[in-house]
Write a protein that holds these residues in place. Structure first.
Motif, PDB file in Angstrom:
ATOM      1  N   ARG A 167      21.350  69.816  39.466  1.00  0.00           N
ATOM      2  CA  ARG A 167      19.940  70.119  39.169  1.00  0.00           C
ATOM      3  C   ARG A 167      19.774  70.608  37.733  1.00  0.00           C
ATOM      4  NH1 ARG A 167      15.534  68.126  40.643  1.00  0.00           N
ATOM      5  NH2 ARG A 167      15.800  68.592  42.849  1.00  0.00           N
ATOM      6  N   ASP A 168      20.682  71.453  37.278  1.00  0.00           N
ATOM      7  CA  ASP A 168      20.591  71.932  35.899  1.00  0.00           C
ATOM      8  C   ASP A 168      20.700  70.784  34.909  1.00  0.00           C
ATOM      9  OD1 ASP A 168      20.347  74.540  36.800  1.00  0.00           O
ATOM     10  OD2 ASP A 168      22.442  75.081  36.389  1.00  0.00           O
ATOM     11  N   VAL A 201      16.781  64.907  43.687  1.00  0.00           N
ATOM     12  CA  VAL A 201      18.141  65.296  44.052  1.00  0.00           C
ATOM     13  C   VAL A 201      18.137  65.684  45.518  1.00  0.00           C
ATOM     14  CG1 VAL A 201      20.075  66.849  43.626  1.00  0.00           C
ATOM     15  CG2 VAL A 201      18.613  66.142  41.713  1.00  0.00           C
ATOM     16  N   ALA A 218      25.422  71.509  43.673  1.00  0.00           N
ATOM     17  CA  ALA A 218      23.987  71.221  43.700  1.00  0.00           C
ATOM     18  C   ALA A 218      23.284  71.858  42.501  1.00  0.00           C
ATOM     19  CB  ALA A 218      23.379  71.712  45.002  1.00  0.00           C
ATOM     20  N   GLN A 219      23.686  73.077  42.153  1.00  0.00           N
ATOM     21  CA  GLN A 219      23.075  73.749  41.005  1.00  0.00           C
ATOM     22  C   GLN A 219      23.419  73.028  39.708  1.00  0.00           C
ATOM     23  OE1 GLN A 219      21.072  76.878  41.295  1.00  0.00           O
ATOM     24  NE2 GLN A 219      20.447  75.789  39.430  1.00  0.00           N
ATOM     25  N   CYS A 270      17.039  58.568  42.276  1.00  0.00           N
ATOM     26  CA  CYS A 270      17.432  59.657  43.158  1.00  0.00           C
ATOM     27  C   CYS A 270      18.949  59.788  43.149  1.00  0.00           C
ATOM     28  CB  CYS A 270      16.929  59.378  44.582  1.00  0.00           C
ATOM     29  SG  CYS A 270      17.261  60.675  45.787  1.00  0.00           S
ATOM     30  N   ASP A 281      13.901  67.775  36.599  1.00  0.00           N
ATOM     31  CA  ASP A 281      12.982  67.035  37.465  1.00  0.00           C
ATOM     32  C   ASP A 281      12.858  65.572  37.063  1.00  0.00           C
ATOM     33  OD1 ASP A 281      12.380  69.296  38.999  1.00  0.00           O
ATOM     34  OD2 ASP A 281      10.833  69.949  37.592  1.00  0.00           O
ATOM     35  N   THR A 323      17.588  73.846  44.697  1.00  0.00           N
ATOM     36  CA  THR A 323      18.251  72.789  43.932  1.00  0.00           C
ATOM     37  C   THR A 323      17.998  71.385  44.478  1.00  0.00           C
ATOM     38  OG1 THR A 323      20.236  73.208  45.257  1.00  0.00           O
ATOM     39  CG2 THR A 323      20.107  74.286  43.107  1.00  0.00           C
ATOM     40  N   LEU A 324      17.509  71.283  45.712  1.00  0.00           N
ATOM     41  CA  LEU A 324      17.395  69.983  46.371  1.00  0.00           C
ATOM     42  C   LEU A 324      15.956  69.653  46.717  1.00  0.00           C
ATOM     43  CD1 LEU A 324      20.396  70.304  48.868  1.00  0.00           C
ATOM     44  CD2 LEU A 324      20.401  69.122  46.652  1.00  0.00           C
ATOM     45  N   ASP A 325      15.644  68.358  46.674  1.00  0.00           N
ATOM     46  CA  ASP A 325      14.326  67.887  47.094  1.00  0.00           C
ATOM     47  C   ASP A 325      14.290  67.532  48.570  1.00  0.00           C
ATOM     48  OD1 ASP A 325      12.799  67.877  44.546  1.00  0.00           O
ATOM     49  OD2 ASP A 325      14.369  66.482  43.926  1.00  0.00           O
ATOM     50  N   GLY A 327      10.346  64.349  45.812  1.00  0.00           N
ATOM     51  CA  GLY A 327      10.446  65.026  44.534  1.00  0.00           C
ATOM     52  C   GLY A 327       9.536  64.336  43.535  1.00  0.00           C
TER      53      GLY A 327
END
Length: 392
Positions: free
Chosen positions: A205-206, A214, A201-202, A160, A210, A245-247, A12
């Motif tokens: 991320r929200d 994640v 996960a959402q 992370c 970045d 949502t994930l790296d 990421g």
């Protein structure tokens, strides 16, 4: 072009000095539920030993989500210690990953002082209490707690965040039909059972965007009848990928509640496990120890066959875990399309393993006896207990 596992890489937005990640292994070094000097030293040893990123294990997002009372609960009072830990790891040129989780049915309610909650009402073998089925309000609160804990770890300087979706922890329990017998929108079909994983996960991320990477620790198979199987796991992984949502996904397996040795492979140290448990659990293990602590033969990269199925379906970066201890295995993972490798027991045996591999002077001295695993309950903390002599 096949990447060099020991060369710099990105995850990421995070730069790593190599593609080797110290996998989360509960450290047993937080007697007060806060970062201790011993926990800092533990992770600094892997950072100094050359890994690209070290993972702080089992950072609970809520009080009832701890595995037991001495586990770190992410909150404001934990922030100074978490910041000190991140700074110490960074000083060694290493990135730091925080594993965020809610233990669900793996939580010991008596130790935590609050009843455990899970997908469906069931008895807890650790606390000898009934666990409550999570309500809509519980799930909304826990989702917010993940986001809040994620923000606190960013404030602490973590690079992370690893969402724990495996090992029969809360999110994993919702995915498993045997543990999730609900008839509402959180149970039944796979899409419903996956709702909590995708929602959390959402939310994370929200919250962090970045600013940090994640990722999620995700079961490629729970290893018990009625658990999440590989075919369904691939479908959930594909949904997580499409959500964006994930790296990366770190592919794990097994169940701390139903079949822990599915993850570890090698010897099953039943006598040491039994001795480490409180009296009621000790009696139970003497009776069903061979059924609960099953023995699986060890082999390098023992999850590789199942992980290949994920690799063929997904385009997102994947972390290969499970029996990764040799440089040729790491290079094989890169050649087969995995972007990172995660190492646990081999680094407990030799924290300097990556530096040794990089200079061509090292090999794993881990003999896969798994006697390190029961030490998570030991006052001295998680560690290798084999005498310090190298074994080819």
């Amino acid at each position: 072009m096949v990447p060099d596992v020991l060369a710099p890489a990105t995850l990421g937005p995070v730069s790593l000095r190599n593609r080797v990640i110290k996998a989360a292994t509960f450290e047993g070094r937080t007697p007060d539920g806060l970062v201790s000097d011993a926990l800092v030293d533990f992770h600094v040893s892997f950072a100094r030993g050359g890994v690209g990123m070290t993972t702080v294990a089992y950072l609970a997002v809520s009080a009832e989500g701890r595995t037991h009372g001495a586990q770190i609960h992410v909150r404001e009072t934990a922030l100074p210690g978490l910041t000190r830990l991140a700074d110490a790891v960074h000083a060694e040129g290493c990135a730091i990953n925080g594993q965020l989780g809610h233990a669900g049915p793996v939580a010991n309610g008596r130790s935590n002082g609050v009843h455990a909650i899970t997908a469906s009402r069931m008895p807890n073998p650790l606390s000898m209490q009934m666990m409550h089925a999570a309500t809509e309000a519980d799930l909304a609160r826990i989702t917010r707690s993940y986001a809040w804990a994620a923000r606190l770890l960013v404030r602490a300087g973590f690079d992370c965040l690893e969402i724990h979706m495996a090992h029969s922890y809360l999110i994993s329990a919702f995915l498993a039909p045997r543990l999730n017998r609900r008839r509402d929108r959180w149970g039944g079909c796979l899409e419903n059972r996956a709702r909590l994983a995708r929602q959390v996960a959402q939310a994370v991320r929200d919250e962090v965007g970045d600013e940090v990477a994640v990722i999620a620790k995700f079961s490629l198979s729970d290893g018990f009848t009625g658990g999440l199987g590989t075919a369904e796991a691939i479908e959930v992984a594909a949904w997580l990928e499409s959500d964006g949502t994930l790296d990366a996904l770190e592919l794990s397996g097994g169940s701390s509640l139903m079949n822990p040795m599915y993850l570890f492979r090698g010897d099953a140290p039943r006598r040491q496990f039994t001795a480490a448990m409180p009296l009621p659990v000790r009696i139970g293990l003497r009776t069903i120890g061979r059924r609960f602590l099953r023995q699986y033969p060890y082999q390098e990269a023992f999850f590789l066959d199942k992980a290949r199925r994920f690799r063929s379906r997904l385009t997102m970066p994947l972390v290969l875990l499970g029996g990764i201890s040799r440089l040729d295995t790491m290079r094989r993972a890169m050649a087969e399309g995995f972007e990172y490798v995660a190492v646990g027991r081999a680094l407990l045996r030799d924290p300097n393993l990556v530096n040794h591999l990089a200079t061509g002077t090292g090999f794993t001295a881990c003999i896969h006896c798994n006697r390190c695993v029961p030490t998570i309950y030991d006052a001295a903390g998680t560690r290798c207990t084999v005498p310090d002599q190298r074994v080819e």
